[in-house]
Scaffold this motif. Structure first.
Motif, PDB file in Angstrom:
ATOM      1  N   VAL A  48       0.846  -1.202   0.000  1.00 50.87           N
ATOM      2  CA  VAL A  48       0.000   0.000   0.000  1.00 50.87           C
ATOM      3  C   VAL A  48       0.875   1.244   0.000  1.00 50.87           C
ATOM      4  CG1 VAL A  48      -1.699   1.324   1.324  1.00 50.87           C
ATOM      5  CG2 VAL A  48      -1.958  -1.150   1.081  1.00 50.87           C
ATOM      6  N   GLN A  73       0.514   5.224   7.040  1.00 51.98           N
ATOM      7  CA  GLN A  73      -0.655   4.403   6.708  1.00 51.98           C
ATOM      8  C   GLN A  73      -1.519   4.256   7.951  1.00 51.98           C
ATOM      9  OE1 GLN A  73       0.265   0.510   5.180  1.00 51.98           O
ATOM     10  NE2 GLN A  73      -1.867   0.025   4.801  1.00 51.98           N
ATOM     11  N   THR A  77      -6.190   0.429   3.468  1.00 57.09           N
ATOM     12  CA  THR A  77      -6.114   0.942   2.094  1.00 57.09           C
ATOM     13  C   THR A  77      -5.714   2.408   2.000  1.00 57.09           C
ATOM     14  OG1 THR A  77      -8.461   1.570   2.093  1.00 57.09           O
ATOM     15  CG2 THR A  77      -7.913  -0.660   1.312  1.00 57.09           C
ATOM     16  N   LYS A  78      -5.618   3.104   3.111  1.00 55.11           N
ATOM     17  CA  LYS A  78      -5.371   4.550   3.094  1.00 55.11           C
ATOM     18  C   LYS A  78      -3.967   4.884   3.579  1.00 55.11           C
ATOM     19  CE  LYS A  78     -10.149   5.805   3.985  1.00 55.11           C
ATOM     20  NZ  LYS A  78     -11.066   6.504   4.891  1.00 55.11           N
ATOM     21  N   ASP A  99      -6.228   6.488  -1.234  1.00 56.71           N
ATOM     22  CA  ASP A  99      -7.123   5.404  -0.840  1.00 56.71           C
ATOM     23  C   ASP A  99      -7.412   4.584  -2.096  1.00 56.71           C
ATOM     24  OD1 ASP A  99      -8.913   3.650   0.261  1.00 56.71           O
ATOM     25  OD2 ASP A  99     -10.409   5.149   0.805  1.00 56.71           O
ATOM     26  N   ARG A 100      -6.494   3.696  -2.403  1.00 56.56           N
ATOM     27  CA  ARG A 100      -6.488   2.903  -3.635  1.00 56.56           C
ATOM     28  C   ARG A 100      -6.206   3.751  -4.878  1.00 56.56           C
ATOM     29  NH1 ARG A 100     -11.076   0.523  -0.933  1.00 56.56           N
ATOM     30  NH2 ARG A 100     -10.466  -1.480  -0.062  1.00 56.56           N
TER      31      ARG A 100
END
Length: 110
Positions: A48, A73, A77-78, A99-100
């Motif tokens: 990520v 992080q 996902t963020k 966020d992705r």
């Protein structure tokens, strides 16, 4: 006289018991709120972070040569990426929320 004194003591005890219970309930509630608000959960998923750095680097590239300063992080996902972009005439800092994909980007002159 003695009856009045005894009645006053009983009435005071009843009034104070409600106050003590209220204080205790307030303290328990504050402790519960504090335990949840003060909890910082950190994630460390290199995939990520790499995706965030790559996307944010691309977003900052039009401003010049990009240097990533930090990546934080806070969920699976963020991530937030901070860095600088140095162009031929100016240097800018940036904050990029990921966020992705890039969901927020702001810059400031240094």
């Amino acid at each position: 006289m003695r009856t009045n004194y005894l009645l006053a003591v009983v009435a005071s005890a009843l009034a104070l018991s409600g106050c003590v219970a209220s204080i205790a309930a307030g303290a328990i509630g504050a402790a519960a709120r504090g335990s949840q608000q003060g909890r910082n959960v950190y994630y460390n998923d290199e995939a990520v972070k790499l995706a965030a750095a790559t996307a944010c680097r691309a977003q900052a590239a039009p401003y010049g040569t990009v240097a990533i300063i930090d990546i934080e992080q806070r969920s699976p996902t963020k991530a937030t990426v901070w860095g600088t972009a140095t162009g031929s005439t100016e240097r800018r800092s940036f904050e990029c929320r990921f966020d992705r994909k890039v969901v927020g980007f702001k810059t400031a002159k240094l």
